[in-house]
Design a protein around this motif. Structure first.
Motif, PDB file in Angstrom:
ATOM      1  N   TYR A 119      16.973  19.187  34.079  1.00  0.00           N
ATOM      2  CA  TYR A 119      16.358  19.724  32.839  1.00  0.00           C
ATOM      3  C   TYR A 119      16.920  18.926  31.721  1.00  0.00           C
ATOM      4  N   LEU A 120      17.896  18.483  31.747  1.00  0.00           N
ATOM      5  CA  LEU A 120      18.316  17.563  30.387  1.00  0.00           C
ATOM      6  C   LEU A 120      17.437  16.380  30.222  1.00  0.00           C
ATOM      7  N   TYR A 121      16.966  15.712  31.355  1.00  0.00           N
ATOM      8  CA  TYR A 121      16.422  14.635  31.390  1.00  0.00           C
ATOM      9  C   TYR A 121      14.863  14.844  30.956  1.00  0.00           C
ATOM     10  N   LEU A 122      14.403  16.147  31.299  1.00  0.00           N
ATOM     11  CA  LEU A 122      12.951  16.737  30.996  1.00  0.00           C
ATOM     12  C   LEU A 122      12.966  16.928  29.631  1.00  0.00           C
ATOM     13  N   TYR A 123      14.033  17.617  28.948  1.00  0.00           N
ATOM     14  CA  TYR A 123      14.474  17.899  27.754  1.00  0.00           C
ATOM     15  C   TYR A 123      14.092  17.029  26.549  1.00  0.00           C
ATOM     16  N   GLU A 124      14.785  15.614  26.902  1.00  0.00           N
ATOM     17  CA  GLU A 124      14.743  14.485  26.272  1.00  0.00           C
ATOM     18  C   GLU A 124      13.232  13.981  26.193  1.00  0.00           C
ATOM     19  N   LYS A 125      12.689  14.248  27.266  1.00  0.00           N
ATOM     20  CA  LYS A 125      11.176  13.773  27.120  1.00  0.00           C
ATOM     21  C   LYS A 125      10.340  14.583  26.233  1.00  0.00           C
ATOM     22  N   GLN A 126      10.960  15.931  26.143  1.00  0.00           N
ATOM     23  CA  GLN A 126       9.960  16.831  25.376  1.00  0.00           C
ATOM     24  C   GLN A 126      10.234  16.363  23.809  1.00  0.00           C
ATOM     25  N   ARG A 127      11.621  16.199  23.688  1.00  0.00           N
ATOM     26  CA  ARG A 127      11.837  15.850  22.360  1.00  0.00           C
ATOM     27  C   ARG A 127      11.449  14.563  21.716  1.00  0.00           C
ATOM     28  N   LYS A 128      11.093  13.702  22.803  1.00  0.00           N
ATOM     29  CA  LYS A 128      10.530  12.353  22.326  1.00  0.00           C
ATOM     30  C   LYS A 128       9.010  12.553  22.531  1.00  0.00           C
ATOM     31  N   LYS A 129       8.523  13.791  22.870  1.00  0.00           N
ATOM     32  CA  LYS A 129       7.020  13.949  22.976  1.00  0.00           C
ATOM     33  C   LYS A 129       6.327  13.195  24.080  1.00  0.00           C
ATOM     34  N   GLU A 130       7.051  12.790  25.100  1.00  0.00           N
ATOM     35  CA  GLU A 130       6.543  11.956  26.119  1.00  0.00           C
ATOM     36  C   GLU A 130       6.101  12.862  27.420  1.00  0.00           C
ATOM     37  N   TRP A 131       5.005  12.604  27.646  1.00  0.00           N
ATOM     38  CA  TRP A 131       4.377  13.623  28.870  1.00  0.00           C
ATOM     39  C   TRP A 131       4.324  12.417  30.120  1.00  0.00           C
TER      40      TRP A 131
END
Length: 349
Positions: A119-131
């Motif tokens: 989840y931490l990896y996925l959360y970083e993607k969310q913060r960067k607005k990366e899908w």
């Protein structure tokens, strides 16, 4: 809390000193206690300042005559084990074991799921607005078929077992002494209704011992999630150190460790080394040694570690549950029965 005789008709005095929550946070249970014990006089003291862990009054039994028991809001009492009230009196001391089981078990499961599902990896993607989603980019694992080893099968460990079983996990319990009979496997402490493992039914296997040989035999098992829930005693201080991490390193699936007990259960420099060396999959820590953890401590920057500031047991219901233990013990004093959650000074918990 102490005071006069607690009887159905007698006048008594109860003094409540709580550092963690104001009176409004426990008003419902407190009202129930006052209704059930109308002859008791209450003084609720909530210090609005930080109470240091050793700040207990240097009183003895002669200064508080006829004291019936002292109720702690913590599951452990190691922080007062050298205080004169602990060492020099026979005043019954009761802990809050059972109060924190549901919320701490959820913290254990939450951090394990954060790890398993990246989840931490996925959360970083969310913060960067990366899908970004592609097969093989990240690897997640569910809990079905995994094994949780619970060092210390008390109220917290039992609730972890209940939730783990619901997710399809295998449960291995570890206690200081053997639990070979149905009676010895029962939980006789305070239990939040609908939680825990009152009869000791959830473990698929039960192990025991405070000696290193017994502990090492347990750690050699294929344990995916190792939950530390033992009290801090001289025997459990640095229960996990360099030799233990070396044993865990042999686990082909790598063990993830969750410590919700006390920081000193783990030899912290050895843990930092184990994390950097990849001997374990990671660690979720709600406790450290020392607390607060200094900003320059290398544990902060160790790989695959989650750290929270000793908050896993604190929720909006914690105070009410603590006073449910108080109410039960008031009933037991009134009725001439043994107290619930009374600390065994010889064992240290």
């Amino acid at each position: 809390m102490g005071g006069g005789e607690i009887t159905k008709r007698g006048k008594g005095l109860v003094v409540l000193a709580v550092k963690t929550f104001p009176e409004d946070a426990v008003k419902e249970t407190l009202a129930e206690i006052k209704e059930e014990f109308p002859d008791l006089e209450f003084h609720y003291i909530w210090p609005k300042f930080e109470v240091k862990k050793n700040d207990m009054p240097d009183s003895d039994e002669s200064e508080i005559p006829n004291i019936k028991f002292i109720q702690f809001v913590s599951a452990g009492t190691n922080h007062v084990s050298k205080h004169p009230i602990y060492t020099d009196t026979k005043i019954p001391l009761c802990n809050a074991s059972g109060v924190h089981g549901p919320q701490i078990a959820e913290w254990v499961v939450m951090t394990d799921l954060i790890h398993n599902h990246n989840y931490l990896y996925l959360y970083e993607k969310q913060r960067k607005k990366e899908w970004k989603h592609s097969n093989g980019e990240i690897s997640s694992q569910d809990n079905v078929g995994r094994t949780v080893g619970i060092l210390g099968y008390g109220s917290i460990g039992r609730q972890v077992a209940r939730v783990a079983k619901a997710m399809g996990m295998k449960v291995l319990a570890y206690t200081a002494s053997p639990r070979k009979t149905p009676e010895s496997k029962r939980d006789t402490g305070f239990i939040v209704p609908g939680t825990g493992d009152a009869e000791g039914e959830f473990p698929d296997a039960w192990y025991s011992g405070l000696d290193k040989k017994s502990l090492h035999a347990f750690l050699k098992l294929k344990i995916d999630l190792l939950v530390l829930a033992v009290p801090l005693t001289p025997q459990t201080t640095h229960f996990l150190s360099t030799p233990e991490f070396a044993l865990l390193a042999a686990n082909p699936t790598r063990t993830y460790i969750a410590n919700i007990a006390r920081g000193a259960i783990i030899d912290q420099p050895a843990l930092v080394h184990a994390l950097h060396a990849g001997q374990i999959a990671g660690a979720a820590l709600d406790v450290t040694d020392p607390e607060p953890l200094p900003k320059d401590d290398p544990l902060w920057d160790a790989p695959n570690v989650l750290i929270t500031p000793h908050v896993s047991g604190v929720t909006s219901t914690t105070g009410e549950r603590c006073f449910q233990v108080v109410r039960e013990n008031l009933r037991r004093v009134r009725d001439g029965r043994g107290l619930v959650n009374e600390v065994d000074r010889g064992r240290g918990y």
